[in-house]
Structure formats: C-alpha cells, structure tokens
Write a protein that holds these residues in place. Structure first.
Motif, PDB file in Angstrom:
ATOM      1  N   PRO A   1       1.246  -1.000  -0.314  1.00 13.56           N
ATOM      2  CA  PRO A   1       0.444  -0.342  -0.232  1.00 13.56           C
ATOM      3  C   PRO A   1       1.165   1.051  -0.234  1.00 13.56           C
ATOM      4  O   PRO A   1       0.359   1.609  -0.566  1.00 13.56           O
ATOM      5  CB  PRO A   1      -0.415  -0.191   1.647  1.00 13.56           C
ATOM      6  N   SER A   2       2.003   1.272   0.182  1.00 12.44           N
ATOM      7  CA  SER A   2       3.016   2.959   0.518  1.00 12.44           C
ATOM      8  C   SER A   2       3.435   2.925  -0.706  1.00 12.44           C
ATOM      9  O   SER A   2       3.138   4.126  -1.392  1.00 12.44           O
ATOM     10  CB  SER A   2       4.940   2.057   1.306  1.00 12.44           C
ATOM     11  N   LEU A   3       3.448   1.954  -1.933  1.00 16.71           N
ATOM     12  CA  LEU A   3       4.111   2.535  -3.428  1.00 16.71           C
ATOM     13  C   LEU A   3       2.401   2.942  -3.688  1.00 16.71           C
ATOM     14  O   LEU A   3       2.196   3.992  -4.960  1.00 16.71           O
ATOM     15  CB  LEU A   3       4.368   1.384  -4.031  1.00 16.71           C
ATOM     16  N   GLU A   4       1.548   1.933  -3.455  1.00 17.02           N
ATOM     17  CA  GLU A   4      -0.064   2.543  -4.009  1.00 17.02           C
ATOM     18  C   GLU A   4      -0.276   3.812  -4.063  1.00 17.02           C
ATOM     19  O   GLU A   4      -0.181   4.536  -4.520  1.00 17.02           O
ATOM     20  CB  GLU A   4      -1.161   1.875  -3.966  1.00 17.02           C
ATOM     21  N   ILE A   5      -0.008   4.222  -2.204  1.00  9.33           N
ATOM     22  CA  ILE A   5       0.120   5.719  -1.899  1.00  9.33           C
ATOM     23  C   ILE A   5       0.654   6.475  -2.758  1.00  9.33           C
ATOM     24  O   ILE A   5       0.441   7.316  -3.352  1.00  9.33           O
ATOM     25  CB  ILE A   5       0.024   5.835  -0.893  1.00  9.33           C
ATOM     26  N   ALA A   6       1.652   6.338  -3.103  1.00 11.89           N
ATOM     27  CA  ALA A   6       2.853   7.161  -3.708  1.00 11.89           C
ATOM     28  C   ALA A   6       2.892   7.496  -4.832  1.00 11.89           C
ATOM     29  O   ALA A   6       2.128   8.448  -5.725  1.00 11.89           O
ATOM     30  CB  ALA A   6       4.948   6.215  -3.505  1.00 11.89           C
ATOM     31  N   LYS A   7       2.397   5.930  -5.657  1.00 13.22           N
ATOM     32  CA  LYS A   7       2.022   6.581  -7.214  1.00 13.22           C
ATOM     33  C   LYS A   7       0.571   7.319  -6.702  1.00 13.22           C
ATOM     34  O   LYS A   7       0.232   7.931  -7.978  1.00 13.22           O
ATOM     35  CB  LYS A   7       0.986   5.222  -7.679  1.00 13.22           C
ATOM     36  N   ALA A   8      -0.272   7.230  -6.151  1.00 16.32           N
ATOM     37  CA  ALA A   8      -1.901   7.839  -6.481  1.00 16.32           C
ATOM     38  C   ALA A   8      -1.448   9.407  -6.116  1.00 16.32           C
ATOM     39  O   ALA A   8      -2.058  10.319  -7.453  1.00 16.32           O
ATOM     40  CB  ALA A   8      -2.773   7.227  -5.269  1.00 16.32           C
ATOM     41  N   LEU A   9      -0.543   9.878  -5.356  1.00 18.04           N
ATOM     42  CA  LEU A   9       0.054  11.344  -5.176  1.00 18.04           C
ATOM     43  C   LEU A   9       0.427  12.074  -5.444  1.00 18.04           C
ATOM     44  O   LEU A   9       1.057  12.999  -5.633  1.00 18.04           O
ATOM     45  CB  LEU A   9       0.135  11.458  -3.549  1.00 18.04           C
ATOM     46  N   ASP A  10       1.584  11.146  -6.895  1.00 17.36           N
ATOM     47  CA  ASP A  10       2.880  11.674  -7.436  1.00 17.36           C
ATOM     48  C   ASP A  10       1.905  12.839  -8.432  1.00 17.36           C
ATOM     49  O   ASP A  10       0.520  12.756  -8.648  1.00 17.36           O
ATOM     50  CB  ASP A  10       2.847  10.114  -9.081  1.00 17.36           C
ATOM     51  N   GLU A  11       2.847  13.927  -8.259  1.00 16.76           N
ATOM     52  CA  GLU A  11       2.473  15.107  -8.881  1.00 16.76           C
ATOM     53  C   GLU A  11       1.176  16.008  -8.553  1.00 16.76           C
ATOM     54  O   GLU A  11       1.231  16.580  -9.138  1.00 16.76           O
ATOM     55  CB  GLU A  11       2.364  14.725 -10.905  1.00 16.76           C
ATOM     56  N   ARG A  12       0.805  15.351  -7.345  1.00 12.86           N
ATOM     57  CA  ARG A  12      -0.486  16.487  -6.844  1.00 12.86           C
ATOM     58  C   ARG A  12       0.259  17.257  -6.249  1.00 12.86           C
ATOM     59  O   ARG A  12       1.559  18.215  -5.842  1.00 12.86           O
ATOM     60  CB  ARG A  12      -0.582  15.882  -6.139  1.00 12.86           C
ATOM     61  N   GLU A  13      -0.039  19.143  -6.808  1.00 10.41           N
ATOM     62  CA  GLU A  13      -0.074  20.136  -6.353  1.00 10.41           C
ATOM     63  C   GLU A  13      -0.959  21.358  -5.845  1.00 10.41           C
ATOM     64  O   GLU A  13      -2.361  20.950  -6.325  1.00 10.41           O
ATOM     65  CB  GLU A  13       0.451  20.974  -8.168  1.00 10.41           C
ATOM     66  N   THR A  14      -0.693  21.862  -4.663  1.00  6.07           N
ATOM     67  CA  THR A  14      -1.731  22.667  -4.093  1.00  6.07           C
ATOM     68  C   THR A  14      -0.210  24.109  -4.557  1.00  6.07           C
ATOM     69  O   THR A  14       0.416  24.214  -4.748  1.00  6.07           O
ATOM     70  CB  THR A  14      -1.552  22.564  -3.130  1.00  6.07           C
ATOM     71  N   GLU A  15      -1.482  25.025  -3.911  1.00  7.77           N
ATOM     72  CA  GLU A  15      -0.512  26.620  -3.715  1.00  7.77           C
ATOM     73  C   GLU A  15       0.171  26.289  -2.959  1.00  7.77           C
ATOM     74  O   GLU A  15       1.208  27.166  -2.823  1.00  7.77           O
ATOM     75  CB  GLU A  15      -2.172  27.510  -3.256  1.00  7.77           C
ATOM     76  N   THR A  16       0.711  25.105  -1.850  1.00  8.31           N
ATOM     77  CA  THR A  16       1.828  25.434  -1.097  1.00  8.31           C
ATOM     78  C   THR A  16       2.878  24.537  -1.269  1.00  8.31           C
ATOM     79  O   THR A  16       3.724  24.729  -0.394  1.00  8.31           O
ATOM     80  CB  THR A  16       0.932  25.094   0.139  1.00  8.31           C
ATOM     81  N   TYR A  17       2.310  23.284  -1.954  1.00 12.35           N
ATOM     82  CA  TYR A  17       3.599  22.604  -2.319  1.00 12.35           C
ATOM     83  C   TYR A  17       3.474  21.630  -3.672  1.00 12.35           C
ATOM     84  O   TYR A  17       1.772  21.670  -3.713  1.00 12.35           O
ATOM     85  CB  TYR A  17       3.071  21.217  -0.493  1.00 12.35           C
ATOM     86  N   LYS A  18       4.114  20.373  -3.753  1.00 14.02           N
ATOM     87  CA  LYS A  18       4.068  20.114  -5.114  1.00 14.02           C
ATOM     88  C   LYS A  18       4.715  18.463  -4.712  1.00 14.02           C
ATOM     89  O   LYS A  18       5.800  18.951  -4.049  1.00 14.02           O
ATOM     90  CB  LYS A  18       4.262  19.720  -6.398  1.00 14.02           C
ATOM     91  N   ILE A  19       3.547  17.777  -5.288  1.00 14.25           N
ATOM     92  CA  ILE A  19       5.043  16.037  -4.446  1.00 14.25           C
ATOM     93  C   ILE A  19       5.426  15.351  -5.946  1.00 14.25           C
ATOM     94  O   ILE A  19       4.573  15.337  -6.899  1.00 14.25           O
ATOM     95  CB  ILE A  19       3.273  15.374  -3.859  1.00 14.25           C
ATOM     96  N   VAL A  20       6.703  14.810  -5.493  1.00  7.86           N
ATOM     97  CA  VAL A  20       6.696  13.860  -6.715  1.00  7.86           C
ATOM     98  C   VAL A  20       7.486  12.661  -5.564  1.00  7.86           C
ATOM     99  O   VAL A  20       7.857  12.548  -4.724  1.00  7.86           O
ATOM    100  CB  VAL A  20       8.768  14.416  -7.055  1.00  7.86           C
ATOM    101  N   SER A  21       6.899  11.435  -6.331  1.00  7.78           N
ATOM    102  CA  SER A  21       6.897  10.373  -5.927  1.00  7.78           C
ATOM    103  C   SER A  21       7.914   9.476  -5.836  1.00  7.78           C
ATOM    104  O   SER A  21       8.689   9.514  -7.880  1.00  7.78           O
ATOM    105  CB  SER A  21       5.590   9.836  -5.722  1.00  7.78           C
TER     106      SER A  21
END
Length: 213
Positions: A19-39
């Motif tokens: 599940p840790s990898l599935e979470i990372a995949k799901a959140l990869d490249e998600r971006e808001t006004e305050t942060y961006k995620i790289v998985s």
C-alpha cells in the motif's frame, strides 16, 4: 512552494501489493498552492533502498521528505519518532539479504529523531477521523534502514524528513481475519494530511504521545 519527496516500497514478504507504493503513485505530481509532490519507488533491499533514496534526493531537491512503509499488524497510521542505527532482519529482503545486528552507517550515531511535526500530524489525522499515533520504533527491517539513511543524508541540510508506517489493505487480510487494515483511499487521505501538516508547521505541537509499555 514546497517540494515534497514521497517514497513507497515495492511489495515484499510474499505480498502481491504494498500500500505504501500505491499511496505514492496516487499522490505523484499532486500540486497545490503551497506544495507539489514527487513520488519514488524504493526497492525492499538493504543498501539499494538507501542508494535509490540518495538518487531521489539529488534529483528532486526536496524541502520535505516523507517515506512510507507497510507494517502489517499495526492498526493505525504510525508516525515514527526515531530511527536506530541497526539492521536486524527477521526475514530476508527481496534479494535474499538478511543482515543481523549490523550498523546501517558505520560510526554513525545510535539514532536520529524525525524532523517532521509528528505530534501535530497525529492530532490532525485524529481530527480527520483517522486512527493515528506516535510510534516509538520503526523496527529493524528495511523501513528503519531507509528512515535512518534518510536522516543521515539530510542531517547537514535544511531538508526535513521522517517516516510513516501504515497497516495492511483489506484485501491483504483475507486469510488473516484478526489483522487490522485500512482502505487505500483512507491511507491516501492520511498521507496527504501528513504532508499538509508538515508544510504548515515549522515547529511541532507540545502534546502527549508517549507510551507506558
């Protein structure tokens, strides 16, 4: 804007999914006004996992790093407090390595503290209706190995980092009826909350989170 490096592990221990990898995949490249995620995906292999993490740090140049790993048998999102300088594997890793009582970094300190706002994360997760606690041990398998390696790598930088353990998915406990689990969407929500809190809190909250046993 903060850059968040989020890592998850490949499946291990005979499991078909982590599940840790599935979470990372799901959140990869998600971006808001305050942060961006790289998985990034990490191998469940001693040594190689830290090598891949080091490459990810060099490539992403993050402000915050959150490594996530599965801890089957736990019932909540466990925000790890401390990484210890020991590999003591109860089972072989994915390449058959099974170090026993070996230091992760020779001449390294006995332990590193997480630099995430762990108490604030737990509070916000509970406020959101998710089970969460401060964990006093990340074990002595590849998760602790990566946690310690991360903190060693960022020790002289302004990067903040830490580790979160998560339970099994429901589909992983079909033959383990007494084991706890959480749905994937709830764990994804929890890790995103942890990221939001890590971005929002430079200093942790002074709240109880200790254990008596």
């Amino acid at each position: 804007m903060k850059t968040i490096l989020l890592t998850g592990f490949e499946a291990f221990g005979g499991e078909k999914i982590n599940p840790s990898l599935e979470i990372a995949k799901a959140l990869d490249e998600r971006e808001t006004e305050t942060y961006k995620i790289v998985s990034f995906e990490l191998p469940c292999v001693f040594g190689e996992a830290i090598d891949q993490l080091r490459l990810a740090l060099q490539e992403v140049k993050p402000d915050i790093v959150i490594c996530v790993g599965q801890a089957g048998g736990r019932s909540d999102l466990s925000i790890e407090r401390i990484a210890i300088n020991i590999d003591d594997a109860g089972i072989p890793d994915n390449k058959g390595n099974q170090p026993i009582d070996e230091p992760i970094i020779k001449e390294g300190p006995a332990a590193f503290w997480s630099s995430l706002p762990i108490k604030a994360i737990v509070k916000h997760l509970r406020d959101a209706g998710l089970p969460a606690s401060v964990s006093q041990t990340a074990g002595t398998y590849v998760c602790n190995h990566v946690f310690y390696g991360l903190m060693h790598e960022i020790r002289k930088s302004s990067i903040r980092g830490g580790f979160i353990h998560i339970p099994f998915l429901p589909e992983q406990i079909q033959t383990r009826p007494l084991m706890a689990s959480l749905p994937l969407n709830e764990m994804i929500r929890g890790i995103e909350i942890a990221i939001q809190v890590s971005v929002g809190y430079e200093q942790d909250l002074l709240l109880e989170g200790g254990q008596t046993h």
